[in-house]
Scaffold this active site. Structure first.
Site, mmCIF file in Angstrom:
data_model
loop_
_atom_site.group_PDB
_atom_site.id
_atom_site.type_symbol
_atom_site.label_atom_id
_atom_site.label_comp_id
_atom_site.label_asym_id
_atom_site.label_seq_id
_atom_site.Cartn_x
_atom_site.Cartn_y
_atom_site.Cartn_z
ATOM 1 N N ARG A 189 0.825 -1.203 0.000
ATOM 2 C CA ARG A 189 0.000 0.000 0.000
ATOM 3 C C ARG A 189 0.863 1.257 0.000
ATOM 4 N NH1 ARG A 189 -5.102 -1.893 3.858
ATOM 5 N NH2 ARG A 189 -5.470 -3.764 2.611
ATOM 6 N N ARG B 54 1.446 0.400 10.326
ATOM 7 C CA ARG B 54 1.122 0.855 8.971
ATOM 8 C C ARG B 54 2.360 0.778 8.093
ATOM 9 N NH1 ARG B 54 -3.423 3.627 7.595
ATOM 10 N NH2 ARG B 54 -3.874 3.875 9.787
ATOM 11 N N GLU C 180 -7.599 -2.009 14.610
ATOM 12 C CA GLU C 180 -8.111 -2.926 13.594
ATOM 13 C C GLU C 180 -7.102 -4.013 13.256
ATOM 14 O OE1 GLU C 180 -9.067 -0.984 9.871
ATOM 15 O OE2 GLU C 180 -8.872 -2.897 8.795
ATOM 16 N N SER D 177 -10.994 -6.762 8.807
ATOM 17 C CA SER D 177 -12.132 -6.005 8.333
ATOM 18 C C SER D 177 -12.945 -6.962 7.475
ATOM 19 C CB SER D 177 -11.608 -4.848 7.484
ATOM 20 O OG SER D 177 -12.543 -3.823 7.404
ATOM 21 N N ARG E 137 0.017 -7.309 12.348
ATOM 22 C CA ARG E 137 -0.688 -6.750 13.513
ATOM 23 C C ARG E 137 -0.964 -7.825 14.558
ATOM 24 N NH1 ARG E 137 -4.748 -1.920 11.276
ATOM 25 N NH2 ARG E 137 -3.064 -0.753 10.267
#
Length: 420
Positions: A259, A274, A346, A349, A388
């Site tokens: 990303r 991130r 998070e 999702s 994560r």
RNA sequence: GGAGGGGUGGCCGAGCGGUUGAAGGCGAUGGUCUUGAAAACCAUUGAGCCCCUAAAGGGUUCCGUGAGUUCGAAUCUCACCCCCUCCGCCA
């Protein structure tokens, strides 16, 4: 030529409170759609005439009669047809592109809200771990244990990259294997190892393009690095008509994800949260439309099972209208407790996209009872974001003396019961 | 990167510029026959858009994609995409 999957525009953006302009867009689209139908109709009529004349000319020629009159007349028809075609292409182009910018409609159970503050907490699993010392975050733990190296990662790549070393590398690998085994052996998913790069068409299918190009990494050869395995998995069946009895189809894949994180400057700059590149095990389902909300619950539970088996404290929230993604009709986020941040973050999702992606990618099934092919519903969810998960394990299971306890279920994968 | 071959319906595979949505075969589905099955035989067997309908039906488009030639294109021309084979290079 006219073979396009043009859904009826009036419903395409219905009830999307986050996009106020969608009403205006819809209005314009209705006009375009009406015009498209008119043109199509005239086109069909003229073509019928042409086909008829074509037969006549053939017979006239056979019997040696004069054909110049009818050919001259058909010449006019032919040029009119060209005009129509040109305008129709233009109209369809406009219609298609305005449609691609409209977000999915939201399920009625989605709470209305502006930001993550307005998400609805559904349930909480486990308890906050208590420490008789000040818990550290994963950055401190990782560096102290010598298993995460951000500085050297910056040297060879840049910021938002990490080097895993020794126990961290092994733990990441253990988590991937554990998750894949769980989903394939207990939850009924078929494992896929897809390409990590895809073409533009695939990205339009799942909704990353045309609107979110800045989030993607693009290669000089024109391929895009996947930002989630949802892209290759969901597009696996693009432009296919499945059999009703094949549904539901449940797929799981481990892939790295890439990303660009444009526009997230200053957010989570420290640590693994991130990254430009991270690992994820992704779940994707193709469901019968009538069963897709059942499937969403099931898929969410499948993802939760990973956290439960690891004994990680987490909660489930329903994203509000302001926080939900472009393609989703309803989304549950799984948020894991991070003692180092004193917050839920998070980790998965899980979304039902209903027929949003299916329309864009042309994924349908043929009803067993007969009738026209219908769009399937597509669902996806992380099961889980691996990096994560590693953070959560480091932070939730940190020990007073500075080591990390490895959850029982991971020990055989990891080859040990602690990191010290 | 260099040279060549090819893209037709679920699959294989024909196809002269004019009843070709497309022969033939296979597969699938339904039926006949049979105690049951197989075989045999008969029938059916794609999708998009539009019109019409109670149902039926009708029109049109689609032979990799796009453009062109023509009264008319799966069939001719051009561009692009994809696949295969050989050579080179490389994990």
């Amino acid at each position: 030529m006219s073979q396009r999957l043009i859904p009826s525009p009036p419903t395409a953006g219905e009830g999307s409170p986050r996009d106020i302009s969608s009403r205006k867009v819809k209005f314009g689209m209705n006009i375009l759609d009406t015009r498209r139908k008119e043109l199509q109709h005239e086109y069909d009529t003229l073509r019928a005439k042409q086909n008829q004349a074509s037969k006549e000319i053939q017979e006239l020629k056979k019997s040696g009669k004069d054909t110049s009159t009818i050919i001259a007349e058909m010449g006019k028809v032919a040029s009119r047809l060209k005009e129509i075609q040109a305008e129709r292409n233009e109209v369809e182009e406009k219609l298609k592109s305005s449609q691609l910018d409209i977000p999915n409609k939201r399920h009625p159970s989605v709470p209305v809200g502006k930001s993550s503050e307005d998400n609805r907490v559904e349930r909480i699993f486990g308890k906050k771990p208590e420490f008789d010392f000040k818990p550290q975050d994963h950055v401190a733990l990782g560096e102290k244990l010598g298993i995460l190296d951000f500085e050297r990662a910056a040297k060879i790549a840049g910021s938002r990259f990490a080097v895993y070393k020794g126990a961290a590398a092994k733990l990441e690998r253990a988590l991937i294997n554990f998750m894949l085994d769980l989903h394939t052996q207990e939850n009924g998913y078929t494992e896929i190892l897809p390409p990590f790069m895809v073409n533009e068409k695939a990205l339009i299918g799942t909704g990353q393009l045309p609107k979110f190009e800045e989030d993607m990494f693009k290669t000089t050869a024109g391929y895009y690095l996947i930002s989630t395995a949802e892209i290759p998995l969901t597009n696996l069946f693009q432009n296919e008509i499945l059999k009703e009895e094949e549904l539901p189809i449940s797929l799981v894949a481990y892939t790295p994800c890439f990303r660009a994180e444009a526009g997230s400057y200053g957010k989570d700059v420290k640590g693994l949260i991130r990254q430009h590149q991270f690992n994820k095990v992704e779940l994707v389902k193709f469901s019968h439309p009538e069963k897709s909300y059942e499937a969403l619950e099931k898929l969410t539970n499948d993802a939760e099972k990973v956290l439960q088996k690891l004994g990680l404290h987490y909660r489930v929230v329903t994203l509000c209208s302001g926080d939900i993604g472009f393609a989703a009709a309803k989304t549950y986020d799984l948020e894991v407790w991070l003692p180092g941040q004193n917050a839920f973050r998070e980790i998965s999702s899980c979304s039902n996209c209903e027929d949003f992606q299916a329309r864009r990618a042309g994924i349908r099934f043929k009803p067993k009872a007969g009738g026209k092919p219908q769009f399937v519903h597509t669902l996806n969810g992380s099961g889980l974001a691996v990096g994560r998960t590693l953070i959560a394990i480091l932070e939730q299971f940190q020990q007073k003396e500075g080591g990390i306890a490895i959850p029982k279920i991971l020990q055989s994968y990891f080859g040990g019961d602690r990191i010290s």
